[in-house]
Design a protein around this motif. Structure first.
Motif, PDB file in Angstrom:
ATOM      1  N   CYS A  44       0.830  -1.211   0.000  1.00 20.19           N
ATOM      2  CA  CYS A  44       0.000   0.000   0.000  1.00 20.19           C
ATOM      3  C   CYS A  44       0.861   1.257   0.000  1.00 20.19           C
ATOM      4  O   CYS A  44       0.683   2.153  -0.835  1.00 20.19           O
ATOM      5  CB  CYS A  44      -0.912   0.018   1.228  1.00 20.19           C
ATOM      6  N   ASN A  97       2.926   1.665  -3.270  1.00 21.35           N
ATOM      7  CA  ASN A  97       2.099   2.132  -4.382  1.00 21.35           C
ATOM      8  C   ASN A  97       1.657   3.572  -4.170  1.00 21.35           C
ATOM      9  O   ASN A  97       1.613   4.375  -5.105  1.00 21.35           O
ATOM     10  CB  ASN A  97       0.879   1.232  -4.542  1.00 21.35           C
ATOM     11  N   TRP A  98       1.354   3.914  -2.932  1.00 19.32           N
ATOM     12  CA  TRP A  98       0.928   5.270  -2.622  1.00 19.32           C
ATOM     13  C   TRP A  98       2.051   6.269  -2.900  1.00 19.32           C
ATOM     14  O   TRP A  98       1.813   7.348  -3.441  1.00 19.32           O
ATOM     15  CB  TRP A  98       0.485   5.332  -1.162  1.00 19.32           C
ATOM     16  N   GLN A 119       2.199   6.919  -6.509  1.00 17.55           N
ATOM     17  CA  GLN A 119       1.111   7.760  -6.992  1.00 17.55           C
ATOM     18  C   GLN A 119       1.286   9.224  -6.600  1.00 17.55           C
ATOM     19  O   GLN A 119       1.073  10.117  -7.425  1.00 17.55           O
ATOM     20  CB  GLN A 119      -0.225   7.230  -6.447  1.00 17.55           C
ATOM     21  N   ILE A 120       1.662   9.488  -5.354  1.00 17.66           N
ATOM     22  CA  ILE A 120       1.721  10.885  -4.910  1.00 17.66           C
ATOM     23  C   ILE A 120       2.946  11.624  -5.444  1.00 17.66           C
ATOM     24  O   ILE A 120       2.987  12.855  -5.398  1.00 17.66           O
ATOM     25  CB  ILE A 120       1.672  11.006  -3.367  1.00 17.66           C
ATOM     26  N   HIS A 138      -6.778   1.212 -10.885  1.00 16.03           N
ATOM     27  CA  HIS A 138      -7.331   2.077  -9.847  1.00 16.03           C
ATOM     28  C   HIS A 138      -8.645   2.729 -10.265  1.00 16.03           C
ATOM     29  O   HIS A 138      -9.352   3.286  -9.419  1.00 16.03           O
ATOM     30  CB  HIS A 138      -6.304   3.141  -9.476  1.00 16.03           C
ATOM     31  N   ALA A 150      -4.028   9.228  -8.543  1.00 21.36           N
ATOM     32  CA  ALA A 150      -3.522   9.252  -7.165  1.00 21.36           C
ATOM     33  C   ALA A 150      -4.641   9.464  -6.159  1.00 21.36           C
ATOM     34  O   ALA A 150      -4.640   8.873  -5.068  1.00 21.36           O
ATOM     35  CB  ALA A 150      -2.470  10.348  -7.022  1.00 21.36           C
ATOM     36  N   VAL A 200      -6.372   6.250  -5.414  1.00 27.58           N
ATOM     37  CA  VAL A 200      -5.561   5.375  -4.564  1.00 27.58           C
ATOM     38  C   VAL A 200      -5.672   5.815  -3.107  1.00 27.58           C
ATOM     39  O   VAL A 200      -5.874   4.991  -2.208  1.00 27.58           O
ATOM     40  CB  VAL A 200      -4.086   5.389  -5.028  1.00 27.58           C
ATOM     41  N   THR A 201      -5.528   7.106  -2.857  1.00 26.79           N
ATOM     42  CA  THR A 201      -5.649   7.618  -1.484  1.00 26.79           C
ATOM     43  C   THR A 201      -7.031   7.315  -0.920  1.00 26.79           C
ATOM     44  O   THR A 201      -7.165   6.913   0.255  1.00 26.79           O
ATOM     45  CB  THR A 201      -5.385   9.139  -1.459  1.00 26.79           C
ATOM     46  N   TYR A 219      -7.309   3.420  -0.108  1.00 32.44           N
ATOM     47  CA  TYR A 219      -6.542   2.996   1.058  1.00 32.44           C
ATOM     48  C   TYR A 219      -7.119   3.598   2.344  1.00 32.44           C
ATOM     49  O   TYR A 219      -7.051   2.974   3.408  1.00 32.44           O
ATOM     50  CB  TYR A 219      -5.073   3.384   0.901  1.00 32.44           C
ATOM     51  N   SER A 261      -8.130   8.794   8.063  1.00 30.50           N
ATOM     52  CA  SER A 261      -8.760   8.088   6.940  1.00 30.50           C
ATOM     53  C   SER A 261     -10.233   8.423   6.785  1.00 30.50           C
ATOM     54  O   SER A 261     -10.765   8.445   5.669  1.00 30.50           O
ATOM     55  CB  SER A 261      -8.593   6.569   7.101  1.00 30.50           C
ATOM     56  N   ASN A 293      -3.640  15.013  -1.300  1.00 29.19           N
ATOM     57  CA  ASN A 293      -2.546  14.696  -2.224  1.00 29.19           C
ATOM     58  C   ASN A 293      -1.875  15.963  -2.730  1.00 29.19           C
ATOM     59  O   ASN A 293      -0.655  16.011  -2.917  1.00 29.19           O
ATOM     60  CB  ASN A 293      -3.077  13.882  -3.413  1.00 29.19           C
TER      61      ASN A 293
END
Length: 569
Positions: A148, A151-152, A155-156, A288, A378, A381-382, A385, A394, A414
């Motif tokens: 996680c 991958n994050w 993306q960011i 995604h 991105a 994805v955020t 997760y 979260s 992000n």
């Protein structure tokens, strides 16, 4: 209606459809538990699959195969990517297209393996969800956690790096037309911030608008790529601009390697793969967006493969044009004109001024669309997760706006993180360059992790409708071997020995492995107590358990003996 164990009556819920999880042939957090999910509306196969994977359908499915491919191809952004990656390919091993060919073969193997995973687990969570289901059960939470965050990080770092390149090209073009102007770091940061704000606003729009915007962006990217390609070949005037030069390089010049590092040519070629890896990053975007497209278990993997193969071939053709037209690589490396952007320097060697301006304008516009697609991917994805409770706060980042039905909060957190990453540019070119290689390594780790577990620790993987058949394991082994080789290589500086200073140091190890070490410590000290991988966000009241065995160890579970069938109740 039957009585629950506590003696209280279990209420009936209005049901129009139900999903028998174990009948769908999907490996998920809900499978093998005898669960039926009651739904108060009619559903299609896409919604049935996402429910079986454990998630509500919260987005509108307004992306088609073409529009999903449009996003990923826009993220690929070949024209601005090639322009941004001169430092990482041409200025490492020279103008030969050979490194591109070799890198693409292996990158495509990674994409094919990931496409097979996407077909089996069509959820916005992407590869971490697959890892949670394929890794050994005892260690699955840890490896899911690492996947996680890896991958994050990929993306960011994508949108900030693209927007930084876009801003650098804009200011380099201005400097090209105004000899009295020289871009400063503050100018680049300010312009990059403005671009980031535009992209955050656009990424907060409704899905239908985003689909239209990205489709338009891909059309523009493809059209401008073709136009600039033709301009480079047909508008080539390097024999007029540079007295005594030929119009094109010879075959030996175009295909020969020019090692500009202090390492052997073979290792230098591997180091130059960073340019190809970064230029080709983005083929994971359909994964995604799978909760926003129709027929996701087929459309998403097809879009991944189309992006990797079409992008690889088109990119190679573009590299071929550069290899036969570039005039003086040394002058570009030394930035004789003081433009601060190698691609502008390259174009100025072969094109008249008006054509340089036109080509760069199209490259910048393509880069703008590319950065927007990166921020869009991105944010998903955020959001996904956060839905699993991965991050502090979260509950905020997983919110979906009732107005736009998009995760606006995820977009803007992000944006803020991207602004912090962009502060690296004040530490120098090498420091800000780390976000490029971090994106490559982080992406590779997350893309390949489920393939490793599928091959070596198969926990009953049930492949989706799109798969590689008997080639699954051989292709998977090639992708794993390539990624294992490239991770340390991407951390090498281009100089060594006494020439290696803080300014020349490759900071990728610190920028990537530093945060990864911190999240590992976080997991071992605290997160292991509460993070167990993806978790369902479906209301417990909508579950019907058909076996008494699955009730053991589950708190406050209620047994309903009614077996619901499709229809109104």
């Amino acid at each position: 209606m039957s009585k629950a164990n506590s003696g209280s009556a279990t209420p009936l819920h209005s049901v129009r459809s139900n999903v028998h999880v174990d009948d769908l042939g999907i490996t998920s957090i809900l499978s093998n538990r005898g669960i039926t999910i009651n739904v108060d509306h009619e559903i299609d196969s896409d919604e049935a699959k996402i429910l079986a994977l454990g998630y509500k359908q919260e987005f509108k499915r307004e992306f088609s195969l073409w529009s999903v491919f449009a996003v990923s191809f826009s993220v690929l952004g070949l024209l601005p990517s090639v322009a941004a990656c001169f430092d990482y390919q041409q200025l490492v091993i020279g103008i030969s297209p050979v490194p591109w060919i070799l890198a693409i073969i292996f990158i495509t193997s990674v994409a094919l393996s990931m496409a097979e995973i996407a077909s089996a687990f069509p959820t916005a969570a992407g590869t971490p969800y697959a890892v949670s289901q394929l890794a050994p059960k005892k260690y699955a939470p840890f490896f899911t956690w690492i996947t996680c965050f890896s991958n994050w990080m990929c993306q960011i770092t994508a949108a900030p790096s693209v927007d930084y390149s876009c801003a650098s090209m804009m200011l380099a073009l201005y400097a090209y037309n105004s000899s009295s102007y020289s871009p400063t770091t503050g100018h680049v940061y300010g312009l990059t911030t403005g671009i980031q704000v535009c992209h955050a606003i656009i990424s907060s729009l409704p899905t239908k608008w985003l689909a239209w915007f990205n489709t338009a962006g891909t059309s523009v990217n493809m059209l401008f790529l073709v136009i600039v390609f033709v301009m480079i070949l047909a508008g080539n005037k390097r024999d007029e601009i540079n007295p005594g030069a030929t119009k094109f390089n010879t075959n030996s010049q175009a295909w020969g390697l020019t090692n500009q590092t202090e390492y052997p040519s073979g290792l230098a070629m591997l180091m130059s793969f960073l340019g190809v890896i970064w230029a080709m990053s983005g083929y994971d975007s359909p994964f995604h967006l799978s909760e926003e497209c129709t027929n996701a278990s087929v459309a998403a993997p097809r879009a991944i493969v189309l992006t990797a193969t079409c992008g690889g071939f088109i990119g190679w053709m573009f590299m071929l044009a550069i290899s036969y037209t570039l005039y003086d690589l040394t002058a570009i490396a030394d930035d004789v004109e003081g433009l601060g952007q190698p691609f502008v320097s390259y174009l100025s060697q072969i094109l008249k001024k008006d054509l340089v301006n036109a080509a760069m304008a199209m490259t910048i516009i393509s880069g703008f669309f590319m950065g927007c697609s990166c921020m869009l991917a991105a944010s998903r994805v955020t959001y996904s997760y956060s839905r699993d409770g991965l991050f502090p706060g979260s509950r905020w980042w997983k919110k979906v706006s009732p107005l736009t039905q998009t995760p606006i909060n995820a977009v803007w957190i992000n944006f803020l993180l991207g602004q912090l990453l962009l502060l690296l540019m004040f530490a120098g070119d090498v420091a800000i360059g780390a976000i490029f290689s971090v994106g490559g390594i982080a992406g590779f780790v997350s893309f390949t992790m489920p393939t490793i577990f599928k091959i070596f620790f198969n926990r009953g993987f049930q492949r989706g409708p799109w798969h590689l058949g008997r080639w699954s394991t051989p292709i998977g082994l090639v992708s794993v071997a390539f990624v294992t080789t490239m991770i340390p290589v991407l951390c090498f500086p281009t100089v060594k020995g006494i020439d290696l200073t803080l300014d020349e140091m490759n900071w990728t190890s610190l920028v990537f492995f530093g945060p990864l070490l911190l999240v590992t410590i976080w997991f071992l000290v605290d997160a292991r107590k509460w993070y167990h991988g993806p978790k369902s966000n479906i209301d417990e009241a909508d579950f019907v358990y058909h076996s008494q065995d699955v009730l053991e160890g589950v708190e406050n579970e209620k047994v309903n003996s009614n077996v619901y069938t499709k229809g109104s109740h």
